[in-house]
Write a protein that holds these residues in place. Structure first.
Motif, PDB file in Angstrom:
ATOM      1  N   UNK A 477       0.900  -1.148  -0.049  1.00 38.88           N
ATOM      2  CA  UNK A 477       0.080   0.118  -0.086  1.00 38.88           C
ATOM      3  C   UNK A 477       0.908   1.187   0.063  1.00 38.88           C
ATOM      4  N   UNK A 478       0.693   2.080  -0.964  1.00 41.04           N
ATOM      5  CA  UNK A 478       1.352   3.297  -1.183  1.00 41.04           C
ATOM      6  C   UNK A 478       0.350   4.623  -0.811  1.00 41.04           C
ATOM      7  N   UNK A 479       0.437   5.186   0.436  1.00 42.08           N
ATOM      8  CA  UNK A 479      -0.611   5.818   0.858  1.00 42.08           C
ATOM      9  C   UNK A 479      -0.095   7.451   0.804  1.00 42.08           C
ATOM     10  N   UNK A 480      -0.780   8.331   0.026  1.00 41.71           N
ATOM     11  CA  UNK A 480      -0.557   9.709   0.006  1.00 41.71           C
ATOM     12  C   UNK A 480      -1.217  10.381   1.243  1.00 41.71           C
ATOM     13  N   UNK A 481      -0.498  10.870   2.014  1.00 46.99           N
ATOM     14  CA  UNK A 481      -1.290  11.376   3.302  1.00 46.99           C
ATOM     15  C   UNK A 481      -0.930  12.781   3.374  1.00 46.99           C
ATOM     16  N   UNK A 482      -1.863  13.637   2.901  1.00 50.96           N
ATOM     17  CA  UNK A 482      -1.808  15.480   2.695  1.00 50.96           C
ATOM     18  C   UNK A 482      -2.809  15.829   3.370  1.00 50.96           C
ATOM     19  N   UNK A 483      -2.678  17.259   3.637  1.00 49.23           N
ATOM     20  CA  UNK A 483      -3.701  17.941   4.402  1.00 49.23           C
ATOM     21  C   UNK A 483      -5.136  17.884   3.474  1.00 49.23           C
ATOM     22  N   UNK A 484      -6.196  18.176   3.846  1.00 53.16           N
ATOM     23  CA  UNK A 484      -7.348  17.980   3.206  1.00 53.16           C
ATOM     24  C   UNK A 484      -7.778  19.606   2.721  1.00 53.16           C
ATOM     25  N   UNK A 485      -6.858  20.346   2.437  1.00 50.16           N
ATOM     26  CA  UNK A 485      -7.022  21.769   1.963  1.00 50.16           C
ATOM     27  C   UNK A 485      -6.463  21.903   0.697  1.00 50.16           C
ATOM     28  N   UNK A 486      -6.526  23.258  -0.091  1.00 50.14           N
ATOM     29  CA  UNK A 486      -6.225  23.266  -1.446  1.00 50.14           C
ATOM     30  C   UNK A 486      -4.633  22.771  -1.648  1.00 50.14           C
ATOM     31  N   UNK A 492      -1.317  15.853  -3.658  1.00 53.95           N
ATOM     32  CA  UNK A 492      -1.962  14.724  -4.010  1.00 53.95           C
ATOM     33  C   UNK A 492      -1.722  14.625  -5.653  1.00 53.95           C
ATOM     34  N   UNK A 493      -2.220  15.549  -6.387  1.00 51.86           N
ATOM     35  CA  UNK A 493      -2.225  15.673  -7.778  1.00 51.86           C
ATOM     36  C   UNK A 493      -0.977  15.485  -8.357  1.00 51.86           C
TER      37      UNK A 493
END
Length: 619
Positions: A477-486, A492-493
């Motif tokens: 599992x490769x998991x992108x863990x970033x804030x849920x803001x802009x 993520x993008x």
């Protein structure tokens, strides 16, 4: 002096079959999971039941299988021969009972160990099996493997066959939900491997006329295929092969006796080796193996007598022999390709010419990259000794000796505070952390050279160990863990762009996820509830009224390590990153990362609106 612990007959305990499966489910179905990953246990349960229906079709009994999922209840109905009525209870509840021990009847069957449906039965809160044959019908119902009801109908007009219904036990599978995308992919693989079989899932029909050729066609964009798919079939082998115009990496779909061996095995190694050998001999040139296989997209399926797999979930073949009088797997695949692919290339000079030009192009690119690749590898080697970006774990995806290797996870985080919180609260056995410094580079439209020139990308590639192929991937599992803001969305993008551009098979094979983290914490003196959506927040306010305290989490760095362990432990919530079947990778990248077209602006505005609405309401 310490007191010696007594060890007597009382310490020796024999578990019955149900207790053992329920106590050690991982031994039978791999990891448990919640349904966010294709290899989660709830899908293995479906597969175990389906395999029996597929084996009936292989034996020439029943051309249609019907599956329905209503809520958490799964029903599988085939029109095969039906389980012998007097054995309905035994077949699903007695170990080492089944029809597949007679190897004449099931010479090249998938489920040879007689454990499959017993495991499903033991791990279900409700399990019902019904068999119809000779105008009679027998049924049995169970709960957690215990028989609760059985019935025998002496006269029925029902069509012959077997029907199994089950509900996975929530005591074992916590907060799970089925994702249709994973089920549809599994069912499509079944029909590709069994041409002529129809599977109906919730009313939708799946059928394949051309086997593995259809698999490649359905998984590739027509504009991205370099030449028409080569399709070769033998008695116990089928191969489909083409090259991608844009993809850098190799892509393989491998199967043994109808089982998708996602981790490959002896047959895939043999196929890759035989492909190189055949191509070299055909062109009479000693091309580099990596140049021959670069951008290859292929599928290989073989049938082996009594295969040996390296785990109960049968994702990697260990057998070296085809069985019976047949040669080794390696010799068999090599001889097949040597004759059939060589013949095909002689008869299709246009395709042969395109393959040769593709190999020469790969050779030029490799030579251009060789200097920079060596520098980058040296840098990565030095960095790995004191790699500040990677805090590794102990168990990795390829470690066959560890049953938990399916849980191996790499969190990609941004900023020191967020990676610090995850690092302190992670499971050091299976969870690693890779820390980004700010926003990664936008790699859209750039060549592979950038992966080696950009230190962050080079170290990420080295951490994942995917430079040569995905086969050596270190984390399931490769998991992108970033804030849920802009900003977090943008990171993520950019990361998804990097993987789509250079390692799309990581996404195609279902290894890339987004970590869901709570937007709110709602609590009173007695209870704390973490809320991931506006609806969950409203429900929590209702439950903890009159006046609970509400905290809005603006970023991962705000969440303390003590709290973080709730979000990356047993209750982890992951959103899989999936590819849209109707859109090519090129179209996808140009839509998200290309110029600001009106369509893209409208999409961004519509998708940011929800998040902003929540923020406004909290204020």
């Amino acid at each position: 002096m310490s007191q010696e612990t007594k060890y007597t007959e009382d310490n020796i305990r024999s578990l019955d079959w149900k207790e053992h499966i329920r106590m050690r489910p991982g031994m039978y179905i791999g990891k448990l999971g919640d349904g966010s990953s294709a290899d989660d246990g709830i899908y293995i349960l479906i597969k175990e039941v389906l395999d029996n229906s597929i084996d009936e079709y292989v034996m020439g009994a029943g051309k249609t299988i019907e599956i329905s999922i209503q809520g958490n209840k799964v029903t599988v109905r085939d029109y095969g021969r039906g389980i012998p009525l007097g054995k309905v209870v035994d077949v699903v509840s007695k170990m080492n009972t089944g029809g597949k021990y007679d190897s004449k009847a099931f010479k090249k069957s998938v489920g040879l160990n007689g454990v499959g449906t017993k495991a499903v039965n033991a791990l279900s809160s409700f399990f019902r099996v019904e068999s119809t044959r000779d105008n009679k019908s027998a049924s049995a119902e169970f709960s957690q493997g215990n028989l609760t009801d059985q019935d025998l109908l002496d006269d029925t007009s029902r069509r012959k066959g077997t029907k199994v219904s089950f509900v996975p036990d929530e005591a074992i599978f916590k907060k799970y939900k089925y994702r249709n995308e994973y089920i549809i992919k599994m069912l499509k693989n079944y029909v590709y491997l069994n041409t002529g079989l129809t599977i109906v899932f919730n009313g939708e029909k799946y059928f394949s006329e051309n086997g593995l050729k259809d698999l490649l066609a359905d998984n590739s964009n027509a504009n991205d295929i370099l030449y028409p798919i080569i399709h070769l079939k033998g008695e116990d082998i089928e191969v489909a092969l083409t090259h991608s115009k844009t993809q850098y990496s190799e892509e393989y779909h491998s199967f043994v006796n109808g089982q998708n061996t996602t981790q490959g095995g002896t047959h895939l190694l043999a196929f890759r080796e035989a492909l190189v050998k055949t191509i070299r001999e055909f062109y009479n040139k000693n091309f580099d193996a990596s140049d021959i296989r670069k951008s290859v997209v292929s599928a290989v399926s073989i049938k082996v007598m009594e295969p040996i797999f390296e785990s109960q979930t049968k994702t990697k073949l260990g057998s070296t022999d085809m069985g019976g009088e047949l040669p080794t797997v390696r010799t068999y695949i090599n001889d097949f390709l040597k004759n059939n692919l060589d013949n095909f290339l002689h008869k299709n000079p246009e395709t042969a010419d395109k393959i040769q030009r593709k190999i020469l192009q790969a050779e030029r690119e490799r030579k251009e990259l060789s200097g920079i690749r060596k520098l980058a590898k040296d840098r990565a080697k030095k960095a790995s000794l004191h790699n500040k970006k990677l805090r590794d774990c102990r168990v990795h995806f390829g470690d066959i000796k560890h049953a938990r290797n399916l849980e191996s996870t790499l969190f990609i985080t941004e900023g020191d505070s967020a990676s610090g919180s995850i690092t302190k609260s992670r499971d050091v056995n299976t969870q690693a952390v890779f820390s980004l410094k700010g926003k990664p580079l936008n790699s859209y439209g750039l060549s592979k050279k950038i992966v080696y020139e950009n230190e962050e990308f080079n170290l990420l590639q080295a951490a994942l160990n995917i430079e040569e192929s995905i086969e050596d991937l270190r984390y399931n599992n490769v998991v992108i863990a970033t804030d849920a803001d802009v900003d977090g969305m943008h990171i993520r993008l950019l990361l998804i762009t990097f993987f789509l551009q250079f390692f799309p098979e990581l996404i195609k094979e279902g290894h890339l996820y987004i970590l869901q983290t709570p937007l709110f914490r709602v609590r009173n003196k007695k209870k704390t509830i973490y809320c991931y959506s506006e609806e969950e927040r409203r429900n929590a306010l209702e439950e903890l009224k009159p006046k609970p305290e509400i905290t809005r989490f603006k970023g991962l760095g705000e969440i303390s390590p003590d709290e973080f362990q709730h979000f990356i432990g047993d209750n982890i919530r992951l959103d899989p990153v999936m590819l849209d079947d109707n859109m090519s990778i090129e179209d996808l990248l140009s839509f998200y990362m290309g110029k600001n077209t009106p369509d893209r602006q409208e999409f961004i505005i519509n998708n940011l609106k929800v998040e902003l609405d929540i923020v406004e309401e909290v204020k």
